[in-house]
Design a protein around this motif. Structure first.
Motif, mmCIF file in Angstrom:
data_model
loop_
_atom_site.group_PDB
_atom_site.id
_atom_site.type_symbol
_atom_site.label_atom_id
_atom_site.label_comp_id
_atom_site.label_asym_id
_atom_site.label_seq_id
_atom_site.Cartn_x
_atom_site.Cartn_y
_atom_site.Cartn_z
ATOM 1 N N ILE A 169 0.848 -1.190 0.000
ATOM 2 C CA ILE A 169 0.000 0.000 0.000
ATOM 3 C C ILE A 169 0.885 1.243 0.000
ATOM 4 N N ASP A 170 0.963 1.892 -1.144
ATOM 5 C CA ASP A 170 1.794 3.082 -1.310
ATOM 6 C C ASP A 170 1.036 4.289 -0.761
ATOM 7 N N ASP A 171 1.116 4.447 0.541
ATOM 8 C CA ASP A 171 0.319 5.487 1.209
ATOM 9 C C ASP A 171 1.116 6.749 1.514
ATOM 10 N N VAL A 172 2.337 6.836 0.966
ATOM 11 C CA VAL A 172 3.191 7.989 1.221
ATOM 12 C C VAL A 172 3.401 8.745 -0.090
ATOM 13 N N GLY A 173 3.299 10.069 -0.032
ATOM 14 C CA GLY A 173 3.566 10.859 -1.235
ATOM 15 C C GLY A 173 2.459 11.853 -1.535
ATOM 16 N N LEU A 174 2.778 12.784 -2.432
ATOM 17 C CA LEU A 174 1.851 13.865 -2.754
ATOM 18 C C LEU A 174 0.569 13.384 -3.404
ATOM 19 N N GLN A 175 0.657 12.301 -4.207
ATOM 20 C CA GLN A 175 -0.553 11.798 -4.861
ATOM 21 C C GLN A 175 -1.635 11.487 -3.838
ATOM 22 N N VAL A 176 -1.232 10.796 -2.780
ATOM 23 C CA VAL A 176 -2.183 10.446 -1.725
ATOM 24 C C VAL A 176 -2.715 11.709 -1.058
ATOM 25 N N ALA A 177 -1.832 12.676 -0.820
ATOM 26 C CA ALA A 177 -2.247 13.911 -0.152
ATOM 27 C C ALA A 177 -3.288 14.674 -0.978
ATOM 28 N N PHE A 178 -3.174 14.643 -2.307
ATOM 29 C CA PHE A 178 -4.183 15.276 -3.165
ATOM 30 C C PHE A 178 -5.563 14.671 -2.898
ATOM 31 N N ALA A 179 -5.601 13.320 -2.815
ATOM 32 C CA ALA A 179 -6.879 12.651 -2.571
ATOM 33 C C ALA A 179 -7.417 12.972 -1.187
ATOM 34 N N VAL A 180 -6.523 12.989 -0.191
ATOM 35 C CA VAL A 180 -6.941 13.275 1.188
ATOM 36 C C VAL A 180 -7.517 14.689 1.289
ATOM 37 N N TYR A 181 -6.856 15.624 0.664
ATOM 38 C CA TYR A 181 -7.266 17.038 0.687
ATOM 39 C C TYR A 181 -8.720 17.192 0.249
ATOM 40 N N GLY A 182 -9.076 16.518 -0.845
ATOM 41 C CA GLY A 182 -10.446 16.630 -1.340
ATOM 42 C C GLY A 182 -11.429 15.747 -0.596
ATOM 43 N N PHE A 183 -11.015 14.529 -0.262
ATOM 44 C CA PHE A 183 -11.929 13.569 0.358
ATOM 45 C C PHE A 183 -12.460 14.074 1.695
ATOM 46 N N GLN A 184 -11.589 14.699 2.463
ATOM 47 C CA GLN A 184 -12.010 15.158 3.782
ATOM 48 C C GLN A 184 -13.101 16.224 3.696
ATOM 49 N N ARG A 185 -13.184 16.921 2.576
ATOM 50 C CA ARG A 185 -14.200 17.955 2.421
ATOM 51 C C ARG A 185 -15.527 17.391 1.899
ATOM 52 N N VAL A 186 -15.469 16.285 1.112
ATOM 53 C CA VAL A 186 -16.701 15.818 0.445
ATOM 54 C C VAL A 186 -17.080 14.378 0.798
#
Length: 639
Positions: A169-186
């Motif tokens: 599970i590649d859970d480290v890196g900016l790609q994941v952070a992009f998803a987290v940034y949006g997911f937490q809002r919606v």
């Protein structure tokens, strides 16, 4: 008489026969050099190349061939009959009435274990596969990866190895952070949509919105009209993609658009999430894990439908970052003298290490393959994926004798650099222990995939379309249930992905995937169902007696020989990591069985012969079933 491998039994009998006729001929041969190959049909059933044998005797080829040929006529054998010497090959014919009892009894005794032969050297093996970024659904490339990895671990288990399937599970890196940034809002707006598709849409929308904001700022500052036109072209492309998302996810899109528009620097906020997660800050860990687990729930649904099960889900953060294993690996690598500073970055001179032929061999780097230095740390202090993979590989190697990474061929350089880094750290046999099982892409005509832009064909779409087409096809034929359609669709996909060598690019074609006539999953499944139907009809007619295989003759010989080759075929496929060897075998067996049944009566054969032929049909059904099982394919009930 039951044996593990009838074809090996036959090989040993051929060696014995060659030894007897050599003794009769008065020549001494090294039986260790005797090979038994499948003969061309016009010459017999088995061919023995004589070139190595006569050279060791000191006789001329002509004299050696003559003596053996004459001696063969004087040495009778119930199983084998001499057919002559042609082009340096001694050809033999197999007596089916002698060989069939061995083959059919072996299949009957071993049952669903027929074809499973334990290796003399059993190993602990980790097969790491799929390992998709947990921020979008699996796509068609992951489909090939997953099907290959699953077949590999099944084949290796058939050899008695202790095999574990791992998902990284590649859970480290900016790609994941992009998803987290949006997911937490919606996250509250998902509704009933499959979770990985929802997270994937969020990831893409955030990427596009952030990039669009940057492009608009660039356009405002740029003075060169030509460059402005180029920027505007990209803006138009991004706006077009976002329009599609705004129509599909209106509320989610509007919320994310407001989020990015109101932020002065959304990328800074995203980097903050990434940094916080790498440092293990509770707020970042909670938000990131919630996002990733949501996506993984959807990915696991897809894998479950495919029948793919993992023994371990390995979190990159836990294994390589929070444990400080990456920093430890970097420290040790820096002590090798092969690490240097360049423009503020930390670089491993893999290219220098690769100059040694001895090192290349030990690390499994092909001659002529170009290796370049590996950047371990950027100038800002962040590590790259391959750097963290060094620590992960050390973790895996501590738990296995051999690790097989199923990774696209495009990662060949990174995998070579990885093995060289591990060699530098003291893993001198790393080329044998860490294998890059490279596979090529799957081409979908007219599609160029990019998950960042949201342009990809998901595995779920491909799976559902295949099942729908299978359902339509079996309805035309008037047989089969919904469950059968599922098995036929999935079987078609798996066979298609496995039937070509992994280093070949596959061009996806519905005609080939669902060809019911030859070389496809449905063709193999149909052949199995046909055999099972014959047996069912026999049972319904009260034909239950056990047949005598000695009554089988020349009509059955081709099928009998093929059935006997199944275990040795599986061994070859497993030891060489080649599932396509099994698909090729199954296609040949299915073709020969159908040809046999179309030309030879079974249920209407005379009593005695009828029962013997039913034993053959039962054996065919068993071997087809065992072969499909090794590929992760389930047989349908009807089709």
């Amino acid at each position: 008489m039951a044996v593990e491998s009838p074809s090996w039994f036959l090989r040993d009998k051929v060696k014995e026969y060659i030894g007897r006729i050599a003794a009769e001929a008065g020549v001494e041969v090294n039986l260790g050099l005797v090979e038994a190959k499948r003969a061309q049909k016009q010459y017999g059933d088995v061919s023995v190349p004589l070139f190595k044998l006569y050279r060791a005797t000191g006789l001329s080829a002509e004299e050696f061939f003559k003596r053996l040929g004459e001696a063969a006529g004087r040495v009778p054998d119930n199983l084998l009959r001499f057919k002559g010497v042609v082009n340096g090959f001694l050809n033999l014919e197999v007596n089916p009435s002698e060989y069939a009892p061995v083959v059919l009894e072996s299949i009957r005794v071993h049952g669903d274990r027929y074809g499973h032969i334990a290796s003399e050297k059993r190993e602990r093996v980790i097969v790491e596969f799929v390992s998709a970024n947990p921020i979008h659904p699996l796509h068609i490339g992951h489909l090939r990866n997953g099907i290959l990895g699953d077949a590999l671990q099944r084949l290796l288990k058939s050899r008695g190895h202790d095999v574990k399937a791992h998902f990284y599970i590649d859970d480290v890196g900016l790609q994941v952070a992009f998803a987290v940034y949006g997911f937490q809002r919606v996250k509250g707006l998902r509704g009933s949509e499959k979770p990985d598709h929802f997270v994937g849409a969020i990831y893409t929308m955030v990427n596009l919105l952030v990039e669009l904001k940057k492009l608009k700022r660039e356009a405002e500052k740029e003075q060169d009209p030509h460059k402005v036109a180029q920027i505007n072209s990209r803006i138009d492309e991004y706006v077009s993609r976002l329009k599609e998302y705004s129509e599909q996810y209106p509320e989610v899109f509007n919320t994310l658009a407001d989020l990015v528009r109101e932020s002065e620097d959304p990328e800074a906020e995203i980097r903050r999430i990434n940094r916080g997660y790498e440092e293990g800050e509770p707020w970042a860990v909670k938000a990131t894990r919630e996002t990733i687990n949501t996506c993984l729930d959807g990915i696991k649904e897809t894998l479950h439908r495919l029948g793919i099960v993992f023994d371990s889900w390995d979190w990159e953060s836990e294994i390589t970052v929070w444990s400080e294993a990456t920093e430890d690996a970097l420290r040790k690598l820096s002590e090798t003298g092969l690490v240097e500073r360049k423009d503020g970055a930390l670089v491993f001179r893999a290219d220098l290490l690769a100059e040694s032929r001895e090192v290349r061999e030990a690390a499994g780097i092909p001659t002529g393959f170009t290796v370049v230095p590996l950047t371990l740390k950027r100038s800002d202090g962040t590590t790259l994926y391959t750097t963290r993979d060094i620590a992960y590989s050390i973790w895996k190697l501590a738990r296995a004798d051999k690790v097989i990474n199923v990774i696209a061929t495009q990662q060949s350089l990174a995998q070579a650099q990885l093995r060289l880094a591990l060699y530098a750290l003291g893993y001198r046999d790393i080329g044998r222990r860490l294998l890059h099982y490279a596979y090529e892409i799957v081409m979908l005509p007219g599609t160029r995939m990019s998950s960042r832009k949201g342009v990809y064909v998901s595995a779920d779409e491909i799976i559902q379309e295949t099942v729908d087409r299978a359902r339509t096809e079996i309805k035309k034929r008037g047989l089969g249930t919904e469950e059968d359609a599922e098995k036929i669709g999935l079987g078609a996909l798996k066979f298609f992905m496995l039937s070509q060598t992994p280093n070949r690019v596959i061009t996806f074609s519905w005609e080939r995937v669902l060809d019911f006539e030859q070389n496809s999953g449905p063709f193999i499944q149909y052949s199995y169902v046909r055999a099972a139907s014959i047996l069912r009809k026999a049972s319904e007619q009260g034909i239950t007696g056990k047949g005598d295989p000695r009554l089988l003759g020349s009509e059955e010989k081709t099928v009998i020989l093929l059935l006997g080759e199944f275990p040795s075929t599986v061994v070859e496929a497993a030891d060489n990591l080649r599932p396509d060897i099994v698909t090729s075998y199954l296609n040949t067996l299915a073709s020969e069985f159908n040809r046999y049944y179309d030309s030879t009566p079974v249920l209407k054969a005379p009593e005695g012969l009828r029962e013997a032929r039913l034993e053959l049909v039962r054996a065919v059904a068993r071997v087809l079933s065992n072969g499909m099982s090794l590929l992760g394919i389930q047989p349908p009930q009807r089709m």
